[in-house]
Structure formats: structure tokens, C-alpha cells
Design an enzyme around this catalytic site. Structure first.
Site, short mmCIF file in Angstrom:
data_model
loop_
_atom_site.label_atom_id
_atom_site.label_comp_id
_atom_site.label_asym_id
_atom_site.label_seq_id
_atom_site.Cartn_x
_atom_site.Cartn_y
_atom_site.Cartn_z
N LYS A 102 9.18 -28.45 -14.96
CA LYS A 102 10.38 -28.06 -15.44
C LYS A 102 10.85 -28.81 -16.67
O LYS A 102 11.08 -29.95 -16.28
CB LYS A 102 11.28 -27.93 -14.26
O1 G3P Z 1 17.34 -24.26 -10.16
C1 G3P Z 1 18.25 -24.14 -10.74
C2 G3P Z 1 19.35 -23.34 -10.53
O2 G3P Z 1 19.11 -22.20 -9.74
C3 G3P Z 1 20.77 -23.87 -10.23
O3 G3P Z 1 21.63 -23.14 -9.44
O4 G3P Z 1 23.68 -22.77 -8.04
O5 G3P Z 1 23.38 -24.63 -9.22
O6 G3P Z 1 24.13 -22.93 -10.30
P1 G3P Z 1 23.04 -23.40 -9.32
#
Ligand code: G3P
Length: 226
Positions: free
Chosen positions: A83
């Protein structure tokens, strides 16, 4: 549509993996920090479950460090997708990693133009964070619709990995718009299988089943042997 868990919890991953609905896992530094364990131990354990796609993020912000970390992560297991954040350095690093056969998940994508660049440098996945767009009053799903159109216009094979999913309606909308992958927290994946009418219906069937006369077990003939 492939379903990924967005977590670094090996226990959560194992539970979904055993059910058989899991296609991959995405992690990020915040999720790994919650586990309080060594990053590489967590990643190795997830890969050892047999999950075919596991995204592990670099934390370097300059090209040489991203390359060093990316190469190192890719060596941990063949299931690894590195990533890399969507920055100019991230784009350069992605192009190089790709030329070495290392698959990249380009993350922290918030606009269609960023996603266009990710596809041009050969990212395998692009991760638009739709929940975070919704949080600030923009329609995250509109971005998924734009990406689908752009990638189809030019036959890019980068897969759209819909990230920052917050609830089952996000999954449904992403599927309707042609997102290739949805990555979500454990709680959201759990909810995909649930419906109150399923629970009520099952309870009623089981209650009615109690009223059905049952043959004594011994009366059931044993299968014939030839
Ligand atoms: O892995 C990255 C992403 O899915 C993060 O999600 O909920 O922290 O915006 P969030």
C-alpha cells in the site's frame, strides 16, 4: 465483487475466512497500531491463514524509503500488495515497484484525477476513501461512479477497491456502481448476512417444527448394503 476485511485483527480475519466469504484483507498503520503487536508478525499471520490478497502499507514518504519498505514487504509473502499513498513520491515509487513485479494498492485517494494517475503508473488497486468524503459533505459514491466510467473508457485493469466503508448501504451502492472490491470493518461484513426477517422466519419455522409428529429414531430404516 470481492469482499475484503479492513482490519489487522487476526481473530476477526480468521472468523470470516472460516465462513468462506473473504477474498482479502487491507490494513493500514492505524489498524495495526490498535493491535499492539509487531507489524510483520501480524502481516505474516494473516498471510499464513491463506488469504490470497493482503495489503500492507509503507510509512516512508520519500521514494527511496518507499521502495525499500515496499520491496521488504513484498518478500514477506506472495499474497502481499504494497500500500502506497497517493503523493508524487508514491506515484514514482509505484511505477518502479510495478516494473519489478510488485503489486501496489494506491491508497488515500479522494479524487478521480488521482485515481487516473494511479492507473497510469500501474497500480493493481486504487483505494478511494468514500466514508471520509461523506464525512466532509461530499458524495463518496459519486467518485466510485466516475472511476468506473474512466477506467472503462480506457480499459485500465486497475481494480477499484472501495475503502472507508462505514455501513452495508455503502457495500450495496459500491456493488451497483461496479466497484471491483469493497473493504470493510468486521461489523459491517457481519451485517451483510443479517436481516430481522431471517431471524423471525427461522424462529417461526423451528417453533412450527415442534408440532410435526416425529417418527421414533429406531423406525427409520438403515440404508441397505449391496
Ligand atoms: O483502510 C483504509 C480505510 O478503509 C480507512 O477507513 O473508516 O478510517 O475512514 P476509515
Amino acid at each position: 465483487m470481492k469482499l475484503f476485511l479492513d482490519t489487522a485483527s487476526v481473530d476477526e480475519i480468521r472468523r470470516m475466512w472460516e465462513i468462506g466469504i473473504l477474498d482479502g484483507v487491507t490494513t493500514n498503520p492505524s489498524l495495526v497500531a490498535k493491535e499492539g503487536r509487531l507489524f510483520e508478525d501480524v502481516i505474516r499471520e494473516i498471510c499464513d491463514l491463506g488469504v490470497p490478497s493482503v495489503s500492507a502499507e509503507v510509512v516512508g514518504t520519500d521514494v527511496p524509503t518507499m521502495l525499500e519498505e515496499g520491496r521488504h514487504l513484498a518478500k514477506i509473502h506472495p499474497a502481499i500488495y504494497v500500500k502506497v499513498p497517493m503523493t508524487p513520491a508514491g506515484l514514482r515509487a509505484t511505477k518502479t515497484l510495478r516494473s519489478e513485479g510488485i503489486r501496489v494498492n494506491m491508497t488515500l485517494v479522494f479524487s478521480a484525477n488521482q485515481a487516473l494517475l494511479a492507473a497510469k503508473v500501474g497500480a493493481s488497486y486504487v483505494s478511494p476513501f468514500i466514508g471520509r468524503l461523506d464525512d466532509q459533505g461530499q458524495d463518496g459514491m459519486e467518485l466510485i461512479s466516475d472511476l468506473r466510467q474512466i477506467y472503462d473508457n480506457y480499459d485500465f485493469d486497475t481494480e477499484i477497491l472501495v475503502a472507508s466503508i462505514r455501513h452495508p448501504v455503502h457495500v450495496l451502492e459500491a456493488a451497483k456502481l461496479g466497484g471491483d472490491i469493497a473493504t470493510m470493518p468486521f461489523g459491517v461484513m457481519e451485517k451483510l448476512a443479517q436481516h430481522p426477517l431471517t431471524d423471525l422466519g427461522l424462529a417461526r419455522f423451528l417453533k412450527d417444527w415442534e408440532k410435526v409428529p416425529k417418527a421414533p429414531r429406531a423406525a427409520i430404516p438403515a440404508p441397505r448394503r449391496s
